[in-house]
Write a protein that holds these residues in place. Structure first.
Motif, PDB file in Angstrom:
ATOM      1  N   GLU A 101     -45.593   7.338   0.640  1.00 52.26           N
ATOM      2  CA  GLU A 101     -45.978   8.538   0.130  1.00 52.26           C
ATOM      3  C   GLU A 101     -46.674   9.143  -0.440  1.00 52.26           C
ATOM      4  OE1 GLU A 101     -41.889  10.062  -1.731  1.00 52.26           O
ATOM      5  OE2 GLU A 101     -42.291   8.427  -2.659  1.00 52.26           O
ATOM      6  N   ARG A 102     -47.727   8.307  -1.625  1.00 49.07           N
ATOM      7  CA  ARG A 102     -49.086   8.386  -1.220  1.00 49.07           C
ATOM      8  C   ARG A 102     -50.300   8.386  -0.250  1.00 49.07           C
ATOM      9  NH1 ARG A 102     -47.743   4.895  -5.684  1.00 49.07           N
ATOM     10  NH2 ARG A 102     -48.423   3.118  -4.617  1.00 49.07           N
ATOM     11  N   ILE A 108     -40.703  10.657   0.602  1.00 46.79           N
ATOM     12  CA  ILE A 108     -39.695   9.927   1.368  1.00 46.79           C
ATOM     13  C   ILE A 108     -38.147   9.474   0.369  1.00 46.79           C
ATOM     14  CG2 ILE A 108     -39.507   7.961   2.553  1.00 46.79           C
ATOM     15  CD1 ILE A 108     -42.301   8.191   3.423  1.00 46.79           C
ATOM     16  N   ASP A 109     -37.074   9.856   0.849  1.00 44.12           N
ATOM     17  CA  ASP A 109     -36.150   8.858   0.075  1.00 44.12           C
ATOM     18  C   ASP A 109     -35.570   7.684   1.266  1.00 44.12           C
ATOM     19  OD1 ASP A 109     -33.703   8.652  -1.832  1.00 44.12           O
ATOM     20  OD2 ASP A 109     -32.821  10.047   0.039  1.00 44.12           O
ATOM     21  N   LEU A 143     -41.283  11.182  10.544  1.00 39.63           N
ATOM     22  CA  LEU A 143     -41.794  11.923   9.343  1.00 39.63           C
ATOM     23  C   LEU A 143     -42.043  13.205   9.401  1.00 39.63           C
ATOM     24  CD1 LEU A 143     -39.985  10.014   6.419  1.00 39.63           C
ATOM     25  CD2 LEU A 143     -38.027  11.556   7.912  1.00 39.63           C
ATOM     26  N   GLU A 144     -41.919  14.130   8.996  1.00 39.06           N
ATOM     27  CA  GLU A 144     -42.986  15.739   9.203  1.00 39.06           C
ATOM     28  C   GLU A 144     -43.218  15.745   7.693  1.00 39.06           C
ATOM     29  OE1 GLU A 144     -39.115  16.334  11.602  1.00 39.06           O
ATOM     30  OE2 GLU A 144     -39.264  15.804  10.055  1.00 39.06           O
ATOM     31  N   THR A 145     -44.463  16.857   7.881  1.00 38.00           N
ATOM     32  CA  THR A 145     -45.176  16.674   6.215  1.00 38.00           C
ATOM     33  C   THR A 145     -43.895  17.773   5.669  1.00 38.00           C
ATOM     34  OG1 THR A 145     -46.094  18.515   6.964  1.00 38.00           O
ATOM     35  CG2 THR A 145     -47.458  16.437   7.087  1.00 38.00           C
ATOM     36  N   PRO A 146     -44.383  17.679   4.309  1.00 34.81           N
ATOM     37  CA  PRO A 146     -42.774  18.736   3.707  1.00 34.81           C
ATOM     38  C   PRO A 146     -43.299  19.930   4.095  1.00 34.81           C
ATOM     39  CG  PRO A 146     -44.645  17.035   1.870  1.00 34.81           C
ATOM     40  CD  PRO A 146     -44.522  16.444   3.416  1.00 34.81           C
ATOM     41  N   ALA A 147     -43.883  20.322   4.529  1.00 35.70           N
ATOM     42  CA  ALA A 147     -44.273  22.057   4.544  1.00 35.70           C
ATOM     43  C   ALA A 147     -44.117  21.782   5.649  1.00 35.70           C
ATOM     44  CB  ALA A 147     -46.319  21.834   4.761  1.00 35.70           C
ATOM     45  N   ASP A 148     -44.448  21.185   7.107  1.00 33.50           N
ATOM     46  CA  ASP A 148     -44.103  21.133   8.275  1.00 33.50           C
ATOM     47  C   ASP A 148     -42.231  21.692   8.509  1.00 33.50           C
ATOM     48  OD1 ASP A 148     -45.913  21.700   9.458  1.00 33.50           O
ATOM     49  OD2 ASP A 148     -46.330  19.214   9.794  1.00 33.50           O
ATOM     50  N   THR A 161     -33.341   5.444   6.156  1.00 28.84           N
ATOM     51  CA  THR A 161     -32.418   4.723   5.982  1.00 28.84           C
ATOM     52  C   THR A 161     -31.784   3.416   6.682  1.00 28.84           C
ATOM     53  OG1 THR A 161     -30.913   6.912   5.916  1.00 28.84           O
ATOM     54  CG2 THR A 161     -29.611   5.023   6.122  1.00 28.84           C
ATOM     55  N   LEU A 162     -31.869   2.327   5.665  1.00 25.50           N
ATOM     56  CA  LEU A 162     -31.846   0.820   6.221  1.00 25.50           C
ATOM     57  C   LEU A 162     -30.257   0.611   6.368  1.00 25.50           C
ATOM     58  CD1 LEU A 162     -35.176  -0.865   4.349  1.00 25.50           C
ATOM     59  CD2 LEU A 162     -34.382  -0.365   6.909  1.00 25.50           C
ATOM     60  N   THR A 163     -29.766  -0.079   7.322  1.00 22.90           N
ATOM     61  CA  THR A 163     -28.608   0.449   7.439  1.00 22.90           C
ATOM     62  C   THR A 163     -28.228  -1.986   8.006  1.00 22.90           C
ATOM     63  OG1 THR A 163     -27.973   2.141   7.632  1.00 22.90           O
ATOM     64  CG2 THR A 163     -25.920   0.225   7.774  1.00 22.90           C
TER      65      THR A 163
END
Length: 192
Positions: A101-102, A108-109, A143-148, A161-163
């Motif tokens: 994230e940094r 990211i969740d 994953l896209e950037t938050p703005a995108d 998601t890890l399953t």
């Protein structure tokens, strides 16, 4: 007795596991597995010995059948000693995701599913590095950037998601994200 050391755990973890925990070296568990394998072979050779052919041994056959069943149970119990929950490996990803994230400036969740799924300790130890690689790719390229994401009508925070899911005698591990996916043409362009 000095080979086994009692490990203090909180009562909820102890109850979930069915009692107190012991720390045993992997070498000793491996040795036990080898001995159980040898025991199984020896019992099988004894029961199927050509010296017993043609003899009417009704009680022996009943006892031999019971012995084979007990040996099978011992084999299963010994194999279970090597099993650990995959959640131990999955949870190690949380720290890496915070770092991602940094460095990527993405939100990211990380969602973990099937954390209680049991896998062999040796496999668990070897699984970490490949998971790091795939999760990192998912964060970097999926994953896209938050703005995108907002421009696309998605939540700012992307999800990885890890399953882990038992499938027959195997464990299926899936990694998914809610990002844009792979651009096949962009990937193949340098190859042309």
């Amino acid at each position: 007795m000095n080979a086994l050391t009692s490990e203090h755990t909180d009562s909820s973890a102890s109850e979930a596991q069915g009692g107190a925990l012991l720390r045993v070296s992997a070498d000793k568990v491996g040795r036990l597995m080898d001995l159980v394998g040898e025991l199984s072979l020896s019992v099988s050779e004894t029961i199927r010995s050509s010296d017993l052919e043609g003899l009417e041994l009704t009680e022996f056959e009943k006892s031999a059948h019971r012995l084979m069943m007990v040996v099978r149970e011992v084999q299963d119990a010994a194999a279970e000693l090597r099993l650990v929950p995959i959640g131990d490996v999955f949870r190690r990803m949380r720290r890496m995701v915070r770092e991602l994230e940094r460095t990527t400036e993405k939100e990211i969740d990380l969602v973990l599913e099937g954390e209680d799924t049991q896998i062999d300790k040796v496999v668990a130890d070897r699984l970490y590095e490949p998971l790091v690689h795939v999760v990192r790719n998912s964060a970097d390229h999926g994953l896209e950037t938050p703005a995108d994401r907002e421009a696309l009508g998605k939540p700012r925070k992307g999800r990885i998601t890890l399953t882990a899911l038992p499938v027959g005698g195997d464990i299926q591990i899936a990694i998914a994200d809610d990002g844009r996916g792979l651009d096949r043409e962009r990937i193949l362009r340098p190859c042309a």
